[in-house]
Design an enzyme around this catalytic site. Structure first.
Site, PDB file in Angstrom:
ATOM      1  CG  ASP A  92      -1.903  -1.129   1.302  1.00 16.85           C
ATOM      2  OD1 ASP A  92      -1.692  -2.137   0.595  1.00 16.85           O
ATOM      3  OD2 ASP A  92      -2.872  -1.008   2.057  1.00 16.85           O
ATOM      4  CE  LYS A 155      -4.825   1.899   3.236  1.00 18.50           C
ATOM      5  NZ  LYS A 155      -3.624   1.170   3.737  1.00 18.50           N
ATOM      6  CE  LYS A 185      -6.398  -1.466   3.328  1.00 20.37           C
ATOM      7  NZ  LYS A 185      -5.018  -1.987   3.485  1.00 20.37           N
TER       8      LYS A 185
END
Length: 221
Positions: A92, A155, A185
């Site tokens: 990430d 995300k 996400k």
């Protein structure tokens, strides 16, 4: 939408421990919890990745350029490369939101692409856009740049920015922008069952949470 259960939501969770004082013992406990709860993955800091015990079916995720995003593209790529070498399944990355706000989407795409080059399929790259700090137009631009650069997910948040974490509005906008071509996400501030369900209903396909036990305990019997 199919009715959500404790088990189905657990399979969407990255069980997360990113606090700065986390110990190897806490990471080991996190791994045990993840297997008990049936989460998709654990998400931990990069220097903790080599310490992780056997995870069974649980995936291993980590972060790069975290939490500020104010690292060079080369540094983020190097961080991702090392993480993958140590067994990370997913990375990430935090974008430099200053590039976005300055209108330099070309540089933004380049840094995402540089990291993706070190996270080849079937490894997964998620791009943290820090949605709470962005306008709607900037959210859309960040999502489009992420897709163009080859990312697998967008995300919402690091959970460390003062602007706050995931919101239903941001998740809806991100999901609309990527149109199912990328995952979405939601992370930051998701601490109970109702909030987790709201994020999934808004279009989230993954949830980044540290309050996994409390969230799943709130599921209907």
């Amino acid at each position: 939408m199919t009715e959500l259960t404790s088990a189905s939501v657990a399979r969407m969770i990255d069980h997360t421990l990113l606090k700065t004082d986390a110990t190897p013992q806490e990471v080991a406990a996190l791994a045990v919890q993840a297997q008990k709860f049936g989460t998709f993955s654990i998400c931990i800091s990069p220097n903790m990745v080599p310490t992780v015990p056997e995870l069974g079916a649980v995936k291993l995720a980590t972060v790069c350029g975290f939490p500020s995003g104010k690292h060079t593209a080369a540094m983020k790529a190097a961080e991702a490369r090392e993480a993958v070498a140590h067994g990370a399944d997913e990375v990430d990355m935090v974008i430099d939101i200053g590039l976005l706000k300055a209108g330099n989407t070309a540089a933004l795409r380049e840094e995402i692409a540089a990291v993706k080059a070190e996270v080849p399929s079937p490894k997964v790259l998620k791009v943290i856009i820090e949605s709470g700090a962005l306008t709607d137009d900037e959210i859309v631009t960040a999502c489009k740049a992420s897709e163009e650069a080859g990312a697998d997910f967008v995300k919402t948040s690091t959970g460390f920015h003062p602007s706050g974490g995931a919101t239903v509005h941001a998740v809806e906008l991100m999901a609309q922008t990527v149109g199912g071509r990328l995952g979405v996400k939601a992370s930051g501030g998701i601490r109970d069952w109702a909030t987790a369900v709201a994020m999934v209903e808004a279009g989230a396909t993954r949830l980044g949470v540290s309050a996994t036990e409390a969230i799943l305990a709130g599921a209907p019997a």
